[in-house]
Design an enzyme around this catalytic site. Sequence first.
Site, PDB file in Angstrom:
ATOM      1  N   TYR A 110       0.828  -1.218   0.000  1.00 17.98           N
ATOM      2  CA  TYR A 110       0.000   0.000   0.000  1.00 17.98           C
ATOM      3  C   TYR A 110       0.860   1.266   0.000  1.00 17.98           C
ATOM      4  O   TYR A 110       0.664   2.170  -0.821  1.00 17.98           O
ATOM      5  CB  TYR A 110      -0.929  -0.013   1.207  1.00 17.98           C
ATOM      6  N   TYR A 133     -13.387  11.198  -1.475  1.00 18.07           N
ATOM      7  CA  TYR A 133     -13.691  11.001  -0.054  1.00 18.07           C
ATOM      8  C   TYR A 133     -15.021  11.679   0.307  1.00 18.07           C
ATOM      9  O   TYR A 133     -15.971  11.586  -0.463  1.00 18.07           O
ATOM     10  CB  TYR A 133     -12.529  11.497   0.812  1.00 18.07           C
TER      11      TYR A 133
END
Length: 315
Positions: free
Chosen positions: A197, A249
């Site tokens: 990640y 988001y």
Amino acid sequence: MRDLEQQKGLQSIIDDIYRELTPRLGEGRVADYIPQLARVDARHFGMAVVTTGGELYRAGDAEVPFSIQSISKVFTLTLALGKHGENIWSRVGREPSGSAFNSIVQLEHEGGKPRNPFINAGAIRISDLILAGHTPKELIGEIVRFVRYLADDENIVIDHEVARSEAATGYRNIALANFMRSFGCLDHPVEHVLGVYFHHCALAMTCSQLARSGLFLAAGGTNPLTGHSVVSRQRARRINALMLTCGHYDGSGDFAYRVGLPGKSGVGGGIMAVAPGKASIAVWSPGLNDYGNSLLGSLALEMLAARTGWSVFGP
């Protein structure tokens, strides 16, 4: 007729946007919680547009590499869909979060299943899924090769200083991964998943490279410059839908309202956006707004959509 006029005037539109935003360079706040990103000059601004016909238009710092951060989640999601198909949706949701990108509250309420693949927890889960059958080093190499393939550019690399900086200070992401592991929602060791990640978020790309890498999403799943089929037309449409509803988001609704294009932001100040059937666009300005999205980048895309009529909701 209008499309032809836009094509001829696209460079002028981009130049005008750059000129109009130049007095505001430096606005917003850089992502200072990642030490390497805190060092970036907030006055950078770049913009690149690649049309489905192959024309490239750019302005400002379009050829300066920057850390794409969460924009990379589009590419890892594409890989995950290629490896596991629709089965990934039993592990990750498809709904907007309505919460901060690194929130743990929603994750607890929903039993460790991330709301979508673009919030941090969701992208960590996607990293876990595509890690199957690989060592972290092998998978990181595969991700880099995939992005180079999309952009048709072998010069794309990972900024290892940024990756180390994230690993050293990514306490919230470490907490999210361990939290999911406690629910049995990760299949691999936390440190392996986070290694993948942190590294894919540390990809360094220019606006021109990033715009080219998203072109397959503007052209029904096939890169029109290389002829390479990346995903099916249906899958490209669905990835675009997720970018429109979840790509910014808890600011995704505002971005859809103001810009009207599928897009994915990153806290490095980049945004990749798609005008289906028209073009792929990348902007970069490190100063972020309150949602954690590029302040001037969002404004530039709003201006571009308004002046081209490219909003998916109509001109």
